[in-house]
Design an enzyme around this catalytic site. Structure first.
Site, short mmCIF file in Angstrom:
data_model
loop_
_atom_site.label_atom_id
_atom_site.label_comp_id
_atom_site.label_asym_id
_atom_site.label_seq_id
_atom_site.Cartn_x
_atom_site.Cartn_y
_atom_site.Cartn_z
N HIS B 129 1.35 -1.08 -0.28
CA HIS B 129 -0.06 -0.03 -0.12
C HIS B 129 1.17 1.36 -0.14
O HIS B 129 2.05 1.21 0.42
CB HIS B 129 -1.05 0.01 1.02
N ASP B 207 3.29 -3.56 8.06
CA ASP B 207 1.84 -3.35 8.14
C ASP B 207 0.83 -3.88 8.05
O ASP B 207 0.71 -5.00 7.02
CB ASP B 207 1.83 -2.88 6.29
N GLN B 210 -4.44 -4.63 6.73
CA GLN B 210 -5.43 -5.89 6.12
C GLN B 210 -5.60 -6.59 6.92
O GLN B 210 -6.12 -7.93 6.29
CB GLN B 210 -4.99 -5.46 4.90
N LYS B 233 -10.89 -0.67 10.41
CA LYS B 233 -10.37 -1.66 8.95
C LYS B 233 -10.82 -2.94 10.75
O LYS B 233 -11.11 -4.04 9.65
CB LYS B 233 -9.32 -2.34 8.87
N CYS B 372 -4.71 2.14 -3.56
CA CYS B 372 -3.28 3.05 -3.51
C CYS B 372 -2.69 1.86 -3.67
O CYS B 372 -1.30 1.46 -2.22
CB CYS B 372 -3.66 3.56 -1.81
#
Lengths: 144, 414
Positions: B129, B207, B210, B233, B372
Site C-alpha cells: 500500500h 503493515d 489488512q 478496518k 493505493c
C-alpha cells in the site's frame, strides 16, 4: 429513463467505444498529461495550432472509465477551430452541457479531466491563463 | 478422547449488530462488499463510545479528579487490549497513532532519518500500500539510501529468490511488507522475510492494517520489529491506529511529533523525553476512539479470529469459484487458500469505475480504483481493478448478487 440510460446515454457510449481524434499527434505544438489520482484515469492530449493560435488538430490517448474517455472524445470535437485563449477560458459547464448527464462529485472529476489537461497543455506552450483550480487538479504529482 | 470442534461464525446473528444492513439502496438490500476500505461498526462499539463520552470523558493523563481517572483508565485499558491482541510483550511498546499510515510514517521518520545513509538499502515490495511504500521512498531519498523492491510473480506472490542479489547491492537496513495485501489479499511470508532481514542486520516493518481484522497476529511469532494496524478496518472507529515496536528500538529512537505529553521536562535550554509509550504520543490523543478501538477488539475477539479467518476463506473460495465460471472476468492474485477475504478483478472492456457505478444501482458496494497500490497496478498492466472484500457480516448470497450484477455490467457495457 432509468439510471443507466441517464448516465450512459447513447452518445456517451458511442464516444467511449468509438473515440474521436484518438491517438497522439507527433509533432505537436502543445501537449500535457494528467491523472485522476482517485481512480487512476489517465489522459494525454496533444494539439496542433494554426494561425492566430487556432486549434487545427487535436489528438488524445488515455485509459479510464467510460465517462472520462467519452468526455475527452467529445471535448476534442468541441475545441477544434477555437483559439488557445478561448479554450483556456472555457468553463467546465460548456463540456458538462455537451455531456448532458447527472454527475456525482467523484464522477465530475472523471468528466473534466481532459479539459484540465488541454488547458495545462496550452498554458505550458502558449502561456494562456490557467486558473488555480485547473492547475492543481491536473498537475503531475511526481515525487522528486 | 477429546472432541475438538472448529468454532464457526454465525454471520446471520452478527448481521443484527450492524444498522447499515437495515437500509435499502435503490430499493434493494445493501450488500457492503468493501470492508477492506473500512468495516462497518457494530452497535456494541457505538454504544460503548457514547457511554464513554457521556460518563467517562475528559482529557487523559492530566488531572486528578475522578472523571479524569476514569478517562485515563478507559484509554489505557484500550492500550492493554491492543497489546494483548498482537501478543506484545509489554503495553509500553504500543503507541496510539492516528492511523496505520501515521504509524508507518513514525517509523520511517523517527528511525529512518537517524539510521539510514549512503550504501544502505531500504527494501519494500511491489504489493505495498502507498502507506508502506511512499514514506520509505521519501526517507531513502532524503538520506541517500537506495530504495529497492521485491517483485511479485504472476500470481501476486513475492519472488523471494531475489533476496540474495538484493543483499549484494548494499547493507540492507529496512525491510517493509504488508502481512496481507489490501489489493489482492495475498498472505505474505512475513516470518521468512523477518528472519532474512535480521540476518542482514535490518529491521522488519510490518503493515498489518489488512491482516489484523482477519487472522490472529502474534508479533513475537512473526519476529518483526514494528507492526502497524488500524481500528477502522476492524469494526472500530476511524482516527486511531496503533504501532507496536520492539522496546529497545523505541527507546533509542528520536521522537516523531513534539509538544505536550511527550516530554519529561522542558526549559529554555533543553527538553527531555517522556518514557514509553508517551514519548511518541504528543498532544491530546483520540481518546474515545482509542477506547472504541478496545471495544472493537473485544467484539471481534469474542467472535474469534480463527472463526473469522475460516469464514472469509469460505467466502473467498466461493467467490473465486463463481468468478472462474465467467470467461470475461479476470481475477488477480493467488489461489483462494493463500489469500484473505479479498478478490480483485476486471470485467473485459469495462473500467472498474463503471463496474462499481452499475453495481451501486444493484445495491452492491465495491471499490473500483488502484487501492493505493499504483506500483502493483503497473505490474499487473492495468490502471485499476474492481475489488470485492468480505468481513464477519458478509454472506454467500451477497456474492451471488455480485455475480448477477456482473452479468448486467457485461450486458450493458461489455
Amino acid at each position: 429513463m432509468n439510471e443507466f440510460d441517464q448516465l450512459y446515454r447513447e452518445v456517451i457510449l458511442d464516444h467511449y467505444k468509438n473515440p474521436r481524434n484518438h491517438g497522439l499527434l507527433d509533432p505537436a505544438d502543445a501537449r500535457a498529461e494528467g491523472q485522476n489520482p482517485l481512480c487512476g484515469d489517465e489522459i494525454t492530449v496533444s494539439v496542433r495550432l494554426g494561425e492566430g493560435d487556432v486549434i487545427e488538430e487535436v489528438g488524445f490517448d488515455g485509459r479510464g472509465c467510460a465517462i472520462s474517455q467519452a468526455a475527452t472524445s467529445m471535448l476534442t470535437d468541441l475545441v477544434k477551430g477555437k483559439t488557445a485563449l478561448e479554450v483556456a477560458e472555457m468553463p467546465k459547464e460548456a463540456l458538462l452541457d455537451e455531456l448532458g448527464i447527472p454527475l456525482t462529485p467523484v464522477r465530475l472529476k472523471c468528466a473534466i479531466l481532459g479539459l484540465g489537461v488541454i488547458k495545462v497543455a496550452l498554458h505550458k506552450a502558449k502561456g494562456t491563463p490557467l486558473p488555480e483550480e485547473w492547475g492543481t487538479s491536473t498537475r503531475d504529482l511526481v515525487l522528486d | 478422547m477429546a472432541v475438538t470442534t472448529q468454532p464457526k461464525l454465525d454471520a446471520q446473528r452478527i448481521r443484527a449488530d450492524f444498522a447499515y444492513l437495515e437500509e435499502l439502496v435503490n430499493g434493494k438490500p445493501f450488500a457492503y462488499l468493501d470492508s477492506a476500505v473500512s468495516t462497518q461498526k457494530p452497535r456494541q462499539v457505538l454504544d460503548a463510545m457514547r457511554e464513554f463520552y457521556e460518563h467517562s470523558y475528559t482529557n487523559v493523563h492530566r488531572s486528578v479528579y475522578r472523571l479524569a481517572e476514569r478517562a485515563t483508565e478507559g484509554f489505557e485499558g484500550a492500550r492493554q487490549k491492543v497489546a494483548a491482541f498482537v501478543n506484545a510483550p509489554s503495553e509500553r511498546e504500543v503507541i496510539f497513532t492516528r492511523s496505520s499510515t501515521e504509524a508507518l510514517n513514525l517509523v520511517a521518520y523517527a528511525w529512518g532519518l537517524d539510521n539510514l545513509g549512503k550504501g544502505d538499502l531500504v527494501v519494500v515490495t511491489e504489493l505495498e500500500h502507498h502507506s508502506n511504500f511512499v514514506p520509505w521512498q521519501y526517507v531513502a531519498k532524503r538520506t541517500g539510501a537506495t530504495f529497492r523492491h521485491i517483485p511479485i510473480d504472476d500470481q501476486g506472490e513475492l519472488q523471494l529468490d531475489v533476496l540474495d542479489s538484493l543483499a549484494r547491492e548494499g547493507t540492507v537496513k529496512v525491510v517493509a511488507n504488508n502481512l496481507v495485501s489490501n489489493s489482492l489479499g495475498t498472505i505474505n511470508p512475513v516470518e521468512k522475510l523477518a528472519a532474512w532481514a535480521h540476518e542482514q542486520g535490518a529491521i522488519m516493518v510490518v503493515d498489518a492494517a489488512q491482516a489484523a481484522p482477519h487472522r490472529p497476529i502474534d508479533v513475537q511469532a512473526l519476529g518483526c520489529d514494528f507492526l502497524a494496524f488500524s481500528s477502522h478496518k476492524m469494526c472500530g472507529p476511524s482516527g486511531v491506529g496503533a504501532l507496536w515496536g520492539r522496546r529497545e528500538l523505541l527507546e533509542e529512537m528520536s521522537p516523531f511529533n513534539l509538544g505536550g505529553e511527550m516530554i519529561r521536562s522542558v526549559s529554555i535550554d533543553k527538553t527531555t523525553w517522556n518514557e514509553l509509550p508517551y514519548k511518541f504520543e504528543a498532544g491530546t490523543p483520540a481518546i474515545a476512539e482509542a477506547y472504541g478501538f478496545g471495544v472493537a477488539i473485544d467484539y471481534i475477539s469474542e467472535i474469534g479470529l480463527e472463526a473469522i479467518e475460516r469464514h472469509e476463506q469460505e467466502l473467498v473460495t466461493y467467490a473465486m469459484g463463481r468468478l472462474a465460471g465467467l470467461d470475461w472476468v479476470t481475477v488477480y492474485g493467488p489461489p483462494a487458500d493463500r489469500r484473505a477475504g479479498i478478490v480483485s478483478f476486471n470485467v473485459d472492456g469495462v473500467h472498474p469505475h463503471d463496474v462499481s457505478q452499475l453495481l451501486d444501482w444493484e445495491g452492491i458496494a465495491v471499490r473500483g480504483g488502484h487501492h493505493c497500490t499504483q506500483p502493483l497496478m503497473t505490474r499487473l498492466g492495468v490502471s485499476a481493478t474492481t475489488r470485492a472484500s468480505f468481513y464477519v457480516y458478509t454472506i454467500p448470497e451477497e456474492v451471488d448478487r455480485l455475480v448477477d450484477g456482473l452479468h448486467k455490467v457485461k450486458k450493458s457495457l461489455g
